[in-house]
Structure formats: C-alpha cells, structure tokens
Design an enzyme around this catalytic site. Sequence first.
Site, PDB file in Angstrom:
ATOM      1  CG  ASN A 282      -1.913  -1.071   1.289  1.00 37.41           C
ATOM      2  OD1 ASN A 282      -2.208  -1.687   0.271  1.00 37.41           O
ATOM      3  ND2 ASN A 282      -2.459  -1.329   2.469  1.00 37.41           N
TER       4      ASN A 282
ATOM      5  CD  GLU B 186       1.152  -5.996   7.278  1.00 32.53           C
ATOM      6  OE1 GLU B 186       0.115  -5.958   7.950  1.00 32.53           O
ATOM      7  OE2 GLU B 186       1.226  -5.492   6.144  1.00 32.53           O
TER       8      GLU B 186
ATOM      9  CG  LEU C  70      -2.113  12.469  16.642  1.00 37.80           C
ATOM     10  CD1 LEU C  70      -2.002  13.924  17.050  1.00 37.80           C
ATOM     11  CD2 LEU C  70      -2.019  11.567  17.875  1.00 37.80           C
ATOM     12  N   GLY C  71      -5.051  10.047  13.385  1.00 31.59           N
ATOM     13  CA  GLY C  71      -6.352   9.923  12.709  1.00 31.59           C
ATOM     14  C   GLY C  71      -6.851  11.282  12.246  1.00 31.59           C
TER      15      GLY C  71
ATOM     16  N   GLY D 250      -4.930  14.642  12.603  1.00 35.32           N
ATOM     17  CA  GLY D 250      -3.696  14.926  11.878  1.00 35.32           C
ATOM     18  C   GLY D 250      -2.521  14.153  12.446  1.00 35.32           C
TER      19      GLY D 250
ATOM     20  CB  THR E 207      -8.750  -0.394   5.619  1.00 36.80           C
ATOM     21  OG1 THR E 207     -10.029  -0.666   6.160  1.00 36.80           O
ATOM     22  CG2 THR E 207      -7.795  -1.526   5.934  1.00 36.80           C
TER      23      THR E 207
ATOM     24  CG  ASP F 251      -0.626   1.197   4.837  1.00 35.76           C
ATOM     25  OD1 ASP F 251       0.199   1.178   5.772  1.00 35.76           O
ATOM     26  OD2 ASP F 251      -1.463   0.296   4.667  1.00 35.76           O
TER      27      ASP F 251
HETATM   28  O1  RIB Z   1      -2.674  -0.939   6.735  1.00 34.55           O
HETATM   29  C1  RIB Z   1      -3.685  -1.643   6.098  1.00 34.55           C
HETATM   30  C2  RIB Z   1      -3.195  -2.979   5.649  1.00 34.55           C
HETATM   31  O2  RIB Z   1      -2.881  -3.760   6.765  1.00 34.55           O
HETATM   32  C3  RIB Z   1      -4.207  -3.771   4.867  1.00 34.55           C
HETATM   33  O3  RIB Z   1      -4.088  -3.554   3.475  1.00 34.55           O
HETATM   34  C4  RIB Z   1      -3.931  -5.208   5.256  1.00 34.55           C
HETATM   35  O4  RIB Z   1      -3.345  -5.921   4.222  1.00 34.55           O
HETATM   36  C5  RIB Z   1      -3.029  -5.122   6.478  1.00 34.55           C
HETATM   37  O5  RIB Z   1      -1.822  -5.638   6.242  1.00 34.55           O
END
Ligand code: RIB
Length: 306
Positions: free
Chosen positions: A43, A140, A221-222, A225, A251, A255
């Site tokens: 992302n 991740e 902080l969503g 900001g 979601t 990213d």
């Molecule tokens: O930050 C969002 C992402 O976290 C999603 O796209 C999902 O894949 C998770 O990894």
Amino acid sequence: MSNIVVVGSYVTDLTARTPHMPKPGETVLGGPFRMGPGGKGGNQAVAAARQGAEVTMVTKIGNDLFGENAMNNFTNEGINTSYIVVDEEESTGAALITVDTSSENMIVVSLGACGKITKEEVTRSLPEFEKADIILVQLETSIEAVEETIRIANELNKPVILNPAPYQEISDELLSKVTYLTPNETEAGLLTGIEVTDVSSAREAAKKLTNKGVDVVIITLGKQGCLVYERNGDSQGEQIEGFPVKSVDTTGAGDAFNGAFATFISEGKSLKESARLANMVGALSVTKEGTAPAMPYRKDLETAVQ
Ligand code: RIB
C-alpha cells in the site's frame, strides 16, 4: 522525481462490510465483499508511486494466483518488481478485514511468504538502495528483513522511515538508527509504555522516542492529523492539523500517509509541509473503499489543496 525503496509486505485484502463487528462466537450477515491488493508495504509503495515517486518494491510472494495478481498490480502502478522474490513453498499472504458502518476496521493478517523475507533477499536489492533518496520499511515482515534494511540505509547514509506497524517488539538499538519513526497512537503507546490518548500524551511519547535516538518522530492521530517531534530541531511536539472528509473506509490511511510523506520529504519539502500534505493524502484515501486501490493520485492532491 524522488526515488524510494519500500521493503515490506504484500498480501491480498479480503474485505467484508459489516453492520457491526462480530463478538467472539457470533456470525454476522455482512454487506458487500471485495478482494484487492494490500499489505502495508504494498500500500505504501502504491501511495508513493501515485504521488509521483519512482518506487522499487522488495517483498516475497507465493507461486500462486494471488502472487500473479501482485506482480500485475505493481506493474500497472509503474513500480519496479525486479526484487520481488517468488517462494515455491509459501503462499502469498492474505488479510481478513471487516469494515463497519462507521468506516472503522478490524484486520487479521496472515503474512505467508512476505513474513519470511530473509536478510539476503534484502541485500540483493542493494543496487536500488544505492539509487534511492529514502528507504521505507514497516514491521509487517520478519524483523531480520527490517534490521537489514535499516543497516543498509545507515551504511549508505540514506534516510530511513520505520512505520512500526503492526507493532512487534524491537530493540532500542534498532530505534536509534531510524531517521523518521511514524507510529499511530496505539503503536506509540506500545513502544513507550505511555498511554497515548490525546496530543499531550502523544507529545510525551514522541519525546521519549527521540530520547532513544530517533531523529524525527511523527505520531499519526487519525482525524486530528499528526504530531511532529524532532530530536534536534524546531518541531518539539507540534500538531499538524488533519483534513475533515467524509470517511468511507479508514483501512490503509496510515499507509497513504507514509508513502506520501516519503515522497514529499525526499522531494526536499520541509518536515512540516511534508506532514501537512501527507495528512491530506491520508484523508483523501479514506473517502474511497479499499487500501492500495484507494490511494489518491498527485492530481487529486493538487485539486484538494487549491
Ligand atoms: O494498513 C492496512 C493494511 O494492513 C491492509 O491492506 C492489510 O493488508 C493489512 O496488512
């Protein structure tokens, strides 16, 4: 044009809308389902590419349909896929996501191949690190891959952004090698032991993290900001306001922020301006469904800032 190497996850996002989050043992009749490219690394790579950066993605996928989709999606975004490893044993990862009516989400991510990126698989992308203006990595994936990414960035004297998401325990020694650390409130709390509930506690946590040797801490902080704290510099816990938007799916907002921030700071924009514009990119991303597909383009940002 800025040049960015992103080391991290690619997974397929499997998302269901739900009227409410299920309780343990409960089955909820959900709304529409969608499948698409995701993973925090992927992302962030797409967010940066859509803001105009030249991006190389370093990740690992399986030899399967989800992996094939990954290659096609990255290629369509103009992202360099030369250093994506295809694992013959592990499958491509997947994230199970539920998004409720208030656009909040819950995620369980099974990393599959991208959770097993080795040190050597990072090292082989050295030629791209050498060309890069900035390096972007998340938590991740394997800690081994994160450590090697930061080691190479330090050795080449390149700035490195660590987005510590999702939280995994990391050493203070590793933190001290990070140029920009970008936790959200929860991750900042887990990294410091300070419960981050407002701007003042975020400031306290950011200060603690700079004391561990991080150059710049940005706590997202969503809607509020973000907060910027420099170890040596003028910004000592300033809040950079967010942008009010009608949110559809939050979601991937973090990213969007990270990919955009990497692009703007490596273009030579100031810290505060980069954070302000990245807030706007994060806000624009929540006005659409999905993660990577919801990342705004540079022209969308330009329209929004007018
Ligand atoms: O930050 C969002 C992402 O976290 C999603 O796209 C999902 O894949 C998770 O990894």
